[in-house]
Design a protein around this motif. Structure first.
Motif, mmCIF file in Angstrom:
data_model
loop_
_atom_site.group_PDB
_atom_site.id
_atom_site.type_symbol
_atom_site.label_atom_id
_atom_site.label_comp_id
_atom_site.label_asym_id
_atom_site.label_seq_id
_atom_site.Cartn_x
_atom_site.Cartn_y
_atom_site.Cartn_z
ATOM 1 N N TYR A 1 0.790 -1.156 0.037
ATOM 2 C CA TYR A 1 -0.007 0.005 0.164
ATOM 3 C C TYR A 1 0.710 1.277 0.039
ATOM 4 C CZ TYR A 1 -3.420 3.312 1.663
ATOM 5 O OH TYR A 1 -4.284 4.698 1.606
ATOM 6 N N VAL A 2 1.915 1.284 0.741
ATOM 7 C CA VAL A 2 2.780 2.465 0.963
ATOM 8 C C VAL A 2 3.674 2.570 -0.449
ATOM 9 C CG1 VAL A 2 4.864 3.308 2.056
ATOM 10 C CG2 VAL A 2 2.794 2.219 3.355
ATOM 11 N N LEU A 3 4.064 1.780 -1.105
ATOM 12 C CA LEU A 3 4.794 1.703 -2.287
ATOM 13 C C LEU A 3 3.630 2.259 -3.331
ATOM 14 C CD1 LEU A 3 6.855 -1.491 -2.439
ATOM 15 C CD2 LEU A 3 7.691 0.830 -2.079
ATOM 16 N N ALA A 4 2.583 1.462 -3.503
ATOM 17 C CA ALA A 4 1.576 2.131 -4.456
ATOM 18 C C ALA A 4 1.289 3.647 -4.213
ATOM 19 C CB ALA A 4 0.525 1.366 -4.205
ATOM 20 N N SER A 5 0.918 3.892 -2.878
ATOM 21 C CA SER A 5 0.816 5.464 -2.798
ATOM 22 C C SER A 5 2.003 6.455 -3.171
ATOM 23 C CB SER A 5 0.498 5.601 -1.199
ATOM 24 O OG SER A 5 -0.586 4.813 -0.897
ATOM 25 N N ASN A 6 3.110 5.825 -2.718
ATOM 26 C CA ASN A 6 4.276 6.714 -3.087
ATOM 27 C C ASN A 6 4.334 6.921 -4.804
ATOM 28 O OD1 ASN A 6 6.889 8.144 -2.767
ATOM 29 N ND2 ASN A 6 7.753 6.105 -3.332
ATOM 30 N N HIS A 7 3.959 5.690 -5.283
ATOM 31 C CA HIS A 7 4.033 5.886 -6.827
ATOM 32 C C HIS A 7 2.836 7.108 -7.139
ATOM 33 C CE1 HIS A 7 7.109 2.993 -7.619
ATOM 34 N NE2 HIS A 7 6.592 1.986 -6.862
ATOM 35 N N LYS A 8 1.789 6.988 -6.988
ATOM 36 C CA LYS A 8 0.615 7.820 -7.171
ATOM 37 C C LYS A 8 1.247 9.120 -6.733
ATOM 38 C CE LYS A 8 -2.660 4.564 -6.608
ATOM 39 N NZ LYS A 8 -4.022 4.059 -5.898
ATOM 40 N N LEU A 9 1.827 9.580 -5.636
ATOM 41 C CA LEU A 9 2.249 10.840 -5.375
ATOM 42 C C LEU A 9 3.306 11.360 -6.132
ATOM 43 C CD1 LEU A 9 2.111 10.428 -1.355
ATOM 44 C CD2 LEU A 9 0.282 11.690 -2.747
ATOM 45 N N GLN A 10 4.084 10.693 -6.531
ATOM 46 C CA GLN A 10 5.009 10.925 -7.320
ATOM 47 C C GLN A 10 4.592 11.368 -8.749
ATOM 48 O OE1 GLN A 10 8.374 11.517 -6.796
ATOM 49 N NE2 GLN A 10 7.766 10.895 -4.537
ATOM 50 N N ASP A 11 3.688 10.397 -9.256
ATOM 51 C CA ASP A 11 3.047 10.764 -10.473
ATOM 52 C C ASP A 11 2.324 12.395 -10.573
ATOM 53 O OD1 ASP A 11 3.885 8.501 -11.571
ATOM 54 O OD2 ASP A 11 1.625 7.523 -11.391
ATOM 55 N N VAL A 12 1.642 12.540 -9.358
ATOM 56 C CA VAL A 12 1.155 13.715 -9.135
ATOM 57 C C VAL A 12 1.994 15.184 -9.129
ATOM 58 C CG1 VAL A 12 -0.298 15.406 -7.273
ATOM 59 C CG2 VAL A 12 -0.864 12.863 -7.594
ATOM 60 N N LEU A 13 3.041 14.827 -8.355
ATOM 61 C CA LEU A 13 3.882 15.750 -8.382
ATOM 62 C C LEU A 13 4.693 16.218 -9.620
ATOM 63 C CD1 LEU A 13 6.023 14.962 -5.179
ATOM 64 C CD2 LEU A 13 4.714 17.269 -5.610
ATOM 65 N N GLN A 14 5.044 14.959 -10.408
ATOM 66 C CA GLN A 14 5.515 14.995 -11.876
ATOM 67 C C GLN A 14 4.504 15.831 -12.981
ATOM 68 O OE1 GLN A 14 6.157 11.158 -13.963
ATOM 69 N NE2 GLN A 14 7.747 12.066 -14.779
ATOM 70 N N GLU A 15 3.124 15.467 -12.628
ATOM 71 C CA GLU A 15 2.532 16.195 -13.430
ATOM 72 C C GLU A 15 2.147 17.801 -13.322
ATOM 73 O OE1 GLU A 15 0.474 15.470 -16.318
ATOM 74 O OE2 GLU A 15 1.673 13.618 -16.018
ATOM 75 N N ILE A 16 2.104 18.030 -11.749
ATOM 76 C CA ILE A 16 2.134 19.547 -11.537
ATOM 77 C C ILE A 16 3.405 20.381 -11.728
ATOM 78 C CG2 ILE A 16 1.981 21.192 -9.339
ATOM 79 C CD1 ILE A 16 0.321 18.925 -8.014
ATOM 80 N N SER A 17 4.736 19.443 -11.740
ATOM 81 C CA SER A 17 6.004 20.118 -12.264
ATOM 82 C C SER A 17 6.095 20.582 -13.550
ATOM 83 C CB SER A 17 7.029 19.085 -11.647
ATOM 84 O OG SER A 17 7.177 18.797 -10.494
ATOM 85 N N LYS A 18 4.889 19.978 -14.519
ATOM 86 C CA LYS A 18 4.879 20.475 -15.767
ATOM 87 C C LYS A 18 4.462 22.073 -16.075
ATOM 88 C CE LYS A 18 4.172 15.906 -17.699
ATOM 89 N NZ LYS A 18 3.230 14.889 -18.304
ATOM 90 N N VAL A 19 3.578 22.249 -14.881
ATOM 91 C CA VAL A 19 3.263 23.581 -14.885
ATOM 92 C C VAL A 19 4.033 24.693 -14.051
ATOM 93 C CG1 VAL A 19 1.172 25.202 -14.606
ATOM 94 C CG2 VAL A 19 1.046 22.770 -15.255
ATOM 95 N N VAL A 20 4.288 24.232 -13.082
ATOM 96 C CA VAL A 20 5.410 25.201 -11.977
ATOM 97 C C VAL A 20 6.441 24.542 -12.015
ATOM 98 C CG1 VAL A 20 5.439 25.653 -9.585
ATOM 99 C CG2 VAL A 20 3.224 25.244 -10.355
#
Length: 65
Positions: free
Chosen positions: A14-33
């Motif tokens: 669960y922790v590993l899956a959550s970490n991957h999802k959060l990294q994906d979110v940060l990666q997408e936001i980093s495209k704008v900011v």
């Protein structure tokens, strides 16, 4: 979802899956900011913990996104 119902292996998955999802979110936001990785991480932590955050900084640093 109650984490206390998980065994050690399930919790680790669960922790590993959550970490991957959060990294994906940060990666997408980093495209704008651009260039604010530490700020984005802190904002995400605050949002996930249902807290509040006050952004201070110079004009033009995408504080109102």
């Amino acid at each position: 979802m109650r984490l206390s119902n998980f065994n050690d292996n399930q919790l680790q998955q669960y922790v590993l899956a959550s970490n991957h999802k959060l990294q994906d979110v940060l990666q997408e936001i980093s495209k704008v900011v651009i260039g604010q990785e530490h700020v984005l991480r802190d904002i995400l932590i605050c949002l996930l913990s249902r807290g509040h955050i006050l952004l201070e900084g110079a004009p033009g640093l995408a504080k109102t996104l």
